[in-house]
Every structure is written in C-alpha cells, then in structure tokens.
Write a protein that holds these residues in place. Structure first.
Motif, PDB file in Angstrom:
ATOM      1  N   ALA A   1       7.697  11.332  40.111  1.00  0.00           N
ATOM      2  CA  ALA A   1       8.596  12.384  39.860  1.00  0.00           C
ATOM      3  C   ALA A   1       8.885  13.094  41.203  1.00  0.00           C
ATOM      4  N   ASP A   2      10.010  13.545  41.664  1.00  0.00           N
ATOM      5  CA  ASP A   2      10.161  14.149  42.741  1.00  0.00           C
ATOM      6  C   ASP A   2      10.711  15.671  42.196  1.00  0.00           C
ATOM      7  N   VAL A   3      10.974  16.510  43.386  1.00  0.00           N
ATOM      8  CA  VAL A   3      11.446  17.946  43.191  1.00  0.00           C
ATOM      9  C   VAL A   3      12.418  18.076  42.320  1.00  0.00           C
ATOM     10  N   ASP A   4      13.417  17.314  42.413  1.00  0.00           N
ATOM     11  CA  ASP A   4      14.567  17.621  41.376  1.00  0.00           C
ATOM     12  C   ASP A   4      14.255  17.079  40.112  1.00  0.00           C
ATOM     13  N   ASP A   5      13.129  15.932  39.724  1.00  0.00           N
ATOM     14  CA  ASP A   5      12.879  15.674  38.388  1.00  0.00           C
ATOM     15  C   ASP A   5      12.054  17.032  37.828  1.00  0.00           C
ATOM     16  N   VAL A   6      10.970  17.671  38.638  1.00  0.00           N
ATOM     17  CA  VAL A   6      10.159  18.515  38.225  1.00  0.00           C
ATOM     18  C   VAL A   6      11.179  19.906  37.822  1.00  0.00           C
ATOM     19  N   PHE A   7      12.040  20.031  38.647  1.00  0.00           N
ATOM     20  CA  PHE A   7      13.004  21.286  38.194  1.00  0.00           C
ATOM     21  C   PHE A   7      13.721  21.185  37.241  1.00  0.00           C
ATOM     22  N   ALA A   8      14.437  20.007  37.057  1.00  0.00           N
ATOM     23  CA  ALA A   8      15.137  19.469  35.531  1.00  0.00           C
ATOM     24  C   ALA A   8      14.033  19.936  34.344  1.00  0.00           C
ATOM     25  N   TRP A   9      12.777  19.320  34.527  1.00  0.00           N
ATOM     26  CA  TRP A   9      12.058  19.356  33.406  1.00  0.00           C
ATOM     27  C   TRP A   9      11.673  20.827  33.325  1.00  0.00           C
ATOM     28  N   ALA A  10      11.344  21.654  34.018  1.00  0.00           N
ATOM     29  CA  ALA A  10      10.611  23.205  34.094  1.00  0.00           C
ATOM     30  C   ALA A  10      11.866  23.742  33.463  1.00  0.00           C
ATOM     31  N   ARG A  11      13.192  23.743  34.131  1.00  0.00           N
ATOM     32  CA  ARG A  11      14.075  24.333  33.387  1.00  0.00           C
ATOM     33  C   ARG A  11      14.492  23.977  31.905  1.00  0.00           C
ATOM     34  N   GLY A  12      14.287  22.784  31.554  1.00  0.00           N
ATOM     35  CA  GLY A  12      14.489  22.523  30.261  1.00  0.00           C
ATOM     36  C   GLY A  12      13.401  23.148  29.447  1.00  0.00           C
ATOM     37  N   GLN A  13      12.265  23.403  29.713  1.00  0.00           N
ATOM     38  CA  GLN A  13      11.293  24.074  29.062  1.00  0.00           C
ATOM     39  C   GLN A  13      11.418  25.632  28.844  1.00  0.00           C
ATOM     40  N   GLY A  14      12.410  26.011  29.717  1.00  0.00           N
ATOM     41  CA  GLY A  14      12.644  27.576  29.650  1.00  0.00           C
ATOM     42  C   GLY A  14      11.788  28.467  30.660  1.00  0.00           C
ATOM     43  N   VAL A  15      11.490  27.618  31.646  1.00  0.00           N
ATOM     44  CA  VAL A  15      10.570  28.231  32.696  1.00  0.00           C
ATOM     45  C   VAL A  15      11.584  28.641  33.631  1.00  0.00           C
ATOM     46  N   PRO A  16      11.620  30.089  34.420  1.00  0.00           N
ATOM     47  CA  PRO A  16      12.382  30.784  35.258  1.00  0.00           C
ATOM     48  C   PRO A  16      11.995  30.593  36.637  1.00  0.00           C
TER      49      PRO A  16
END
Length: 458
Positions: A175-190
């Motif tokens: 996982a790179d930065v973009d992968d983690v960002f997409a996952w976190a936003r998908g979880q509703g994390v601001p």
C-alpha cells in the motif's frame, strides 16, 4: 372569612358581572353607551342591617322598664312604608358599571372563550432589546467567548480522527499513500492526503525503507479484522484536549436584538341592508350584533376606524348615528355595497391595515346577484374576515337565500363567517361564530367550537 372564601366570593362576582354583560348584549339598552365607554347596568341589592336608635336611651321597646310585653304591637315609625303607591309597582334599582373597550374585550373573551390575537401591520418603531443576536463583526469587547469556543471545539471534534489507526494502514503490504488515503476516506475518517504523506515520510525515515515495503498486514480487510478504530469521544475522555484550534471565522460578536414595534390597527366596514323589508326588529338585531363587535375590536387594537355603508338597490356611506335607523323603500342589490366597500378600502392598504367587512340583512337579494356579483367581490377584497349576519325573526323566509349561498361558496373557510340571528338570545352565539372564525387558523375547528359553545350557553 378566610382567603379561600374571599377568592370564591370575587370569582362569583366576576361570573355575575359576565352574566350581566351577556344579558346587556342580548337585551340591554346599547344606546346608553358610547364608542369609548361601555355602561353595563348592574342591579343593586341593599342588604338589611341593625342600627341602634340613639335618640332614646331606653332602647326600642315600649313596655314597662323598656321591655315589651307579650302581644304588645310595635308602632311603626313615621315614613316607614306609608307612602302612597301599589306594591311591586317599581323595578329594582340599577347602577352602571362603566368599562372602557379594553376591559369590555377582556370580559367578552372570558365570557365567550375567544382567543383573538391582533396582528401588527405597520412598523412604527424599532428598539434595542437584550444582547441575544450575534454577527461576524463587531467591537472586540462584544466578542461572545462561549460561542467562539463552541465553534472551535465543534470543528475540532469534526476533524479529529484516530491517528494510530490511520498510520497502521501504512503497514498494509504493497500500500502506498494514495491507497491508504482511499481506504481511510472509505471508512469515513476525516484525514487529509497531506497528513498521510507526512506520516509515510516519517515512517520511511525511521525504518530506512519505503512505506510499500512495510508488510505487517496482508490487506486492509485483515487490518480491520484485528484493529478497532477508537471513537473521538472515547479518546477525548481518556486523553483530554490539549488545545482547540480557533479560526477567525469562529468569532461571533454580540449585538442587541432589534425589536420591531408594530401598530395594531384595524378598519371595520359595517354594511347593512336598508331596503323596505328591513323592519325595526331586524334592524335592532343588527345593532345588537354589530355594536358589541365594534367595542370589542376597539379594545383589541391600538387604532380602530369604522366606516358604515347602507344599501338597497344602491349603496351609500352614512355616519354611525344613521346606520342602525335608516330605512328606504327600495329593492335589494347587495353587490352595490361591496362595490362601495372595495372603494373605501383603497384608503386602507392591506399591507398596513387589518381589515374586517361585516354585512347584515335578511338574506333577501335580487335575482342571481349573490352568486354572480357578491361572491366574486368578496373573493377580490382582501380582509382578515368577511362576515354576513342573517336577521330573520321567526326563522328564514322562503326567498332569503343570500346567507345559504355565501356559506355554500366559502364552506368552512377561516376568513368567512356566516351567522343567523332570529331573536336577541342568538346574539352572543353570532358574535362568537364571527370572532372565533378570525381567531382560529382552522375555520372548521372554529365552527365546531362555535357550535359547542352555543350549545353550552343554551
């Protein structure tokens, strides 16, 4: 007599005065009052009392030693009931209780159960109230510190997140930065991408290898199966808040509330049929309905103006003194009155004036004038309330159709009332029917209450 007894006595006095008010409206002499002073006749009863005769030291007895003997008659005193005249020839004494229109309106509200709250139209004054309003600019001394803190705290809570949980996403294999960002936003994390990028750079520097090489978790699903995100509220209770990031847009400054004082003014146009069929009894019923309503509205509003229109086949304006007594020998065309009402009300813009149009007659009208002309005119004249009072002593006549046709056209609307008066005892019911229609937002509900109230009074 205790306080409870006193309260009960005053309650009974109040009820008696309201009974006198109803009796006065239905049967009293309305002509004894004027527009600014209402005189209600109240029957006076003098209760008997004992008095000592101070002229004779020996008391009131005539017997030996000042004591009366058995069977001895007591001589009447001169002037006690020896005048000429037949028993019961004179009525009881009356006095008048005077009230201004404001008190009359309160008493009528109490008696009939009305709840008319006048509407203010024209703004006549603006005054400053308490400092309850806020704005985004103002003197520093008026800064609302509590509101400032609440807004900053609200944003802090809305943007806060579980940093350790998001940082753990960087340990997912590949996982790179973009992968983690997409996952976190998908979880509703601001969280922002920049924050994740900074966290990735820090980890790479600490571990000496790229983030994509950190492979603690096979996938994000595997991570979620093992790690629970801690809610913000739990974390704040555990750790507290070190600081709240305030921004200038959070600032709110207290200002005094601007209170508009509106003049509650009203114009009432009273309309009466003056044709040949309106005999004296019918005219008296009109007076008994209209006069108390004039007093009532005078008491309810800051400023009240009254205009008076009479009609046969044509309509003309008169003063109050002429209104109830005038009679012509002509026919009847009710629409002529509404044509004149429309002209009169041009002087009183609806945006600035509350407007009432009260009409009365015996419901007799020529041809199809009601359906063809009167009803369209009523629909075109803006008013808080249109009312028609049918006065038919002894019941409706076969050709008295106007009230029925108006009622059929408008139904139970909240701005049109129809009342019928065949005898003086119907007057208070008619007044309630009319005024409760305007007081209620729902005309159907008002009509139901009017019927119930009328039944209660009977």
């Amino acid at each position: 007599m205790g306080l409870t007894d006193d309260r009960e006595r005053f309650r009974e006095i109040g009820e008696k005065r309201r009974e006198d008010l109803s009796e006065f409206i239905s049967h009293g002499d309305l002509g004894g009052s004027d527009p600014d002073r209402v005189k209600i006749p109240v029957k006076i009863v003098d209760l008997p009392s004992f008095e000592y005769d101070k002229r004779e030291a020996g008391g009131v007895g005539q017997g030996q030693g000042g004591q009366p003997q058995p069977g001895q008659p007591v001589d009447p005193q001169p002037g006690d009931g020896d005048e000429e005249g037949d028993p019961g020839e004179e009525g009881g004494e009356h006095e008048y209780y005077e009230m201004d229109p404001e008190e009359f309106a309160r008493e009528l509200d109490e008696e009939l159960g009305l709840d008319l709250e006048p509407k203010g139209k024209r703004v006549v004054e603006e005054v400053e109230g308490d400092f309850t309003d806020t704005a985004r600019a103002g003197p520093r001394g008026t800064l609302d510190v509590d509101e400032f803190f609440k807004r900053g705290l609200k944003r802090h809570l809305a943007t806060d997140f579980d940093r350790e949980y998001v940082r753990e996403g960087l340990f997912v294999a590949g996982a790179d930065v973009d992968d983690v960002f997409a996952w976190a936003r998908g979880q509703g994390v601001p969280v922002s991408r920049a924050w994740i990028a900074d966290a990735a750079a820090t980890l790479a520097e600490e571990r000496g290898e790229p983030v994509a090489a950190l492979d603690r978790w096979e996938s994000f699903d595997a991570l979620d199966d093992e790690i629970d995100r801690e809610p913000v509220s739990h974390r704040i209770r555990r750790q507290g808040i070190d600081s709240v990031p305030f921004r200038r847009e959070d600032e709110r400054f207290r200002h005094p509330e601007v209170i508009e004082k509106r003049e509650r003014n009203v114009v009432v146009v009273n309309v009466r049929d003056a044709s040949g069929s309106m005999r004296e009894t019918k005219r008296e019923l009109v007076e008994r309905v209209f006069t108390p309503m004039d007093w009532y509205l005078t008491g309810k509003y800051d400023a009240a103006e009254f205009r008076y229109v009479v009609h046969d086949a044509e309509a003309w304006e008169v003063d109050r003194e002429e209104f109830f007594g005038i009679q012509s020998g002509g026919g009847t065309r009710i629409s002529s009155a509404y044509e004149l009402v429309a002209e009169i009300l041009e002087e009183y813009p609806y945006s600035e004036w509350n407007r009432y149009v009260f009409a009365a007659g015996d419901s007799e009208n020529s041809g199809s004038d009601t359906t063809d002309s009167v009803i369209p005119l009523m629909e075109s004249i803006d008013a808080n309330l249109h009312a028609y009072v049918e006065t038919q002593p002894g019941g409706a006549a076969p050709n008295a159709r106007h009230a029925d046709e108006v009622e059929a056209a408008f139904g139970a609307g909240d701005d049109v009332a129809v009342a019928r008066v065949s005898k003086p005892d119907d007057v208070t019911d008619a007044i309630y029917e009319i005024l409760s229609t305007e007081a209620s937002e729902d005309g159907t509900e008002a009509a139901g209450r009017a019927a119930q109230k009328g039944g209660d009074r009977r």
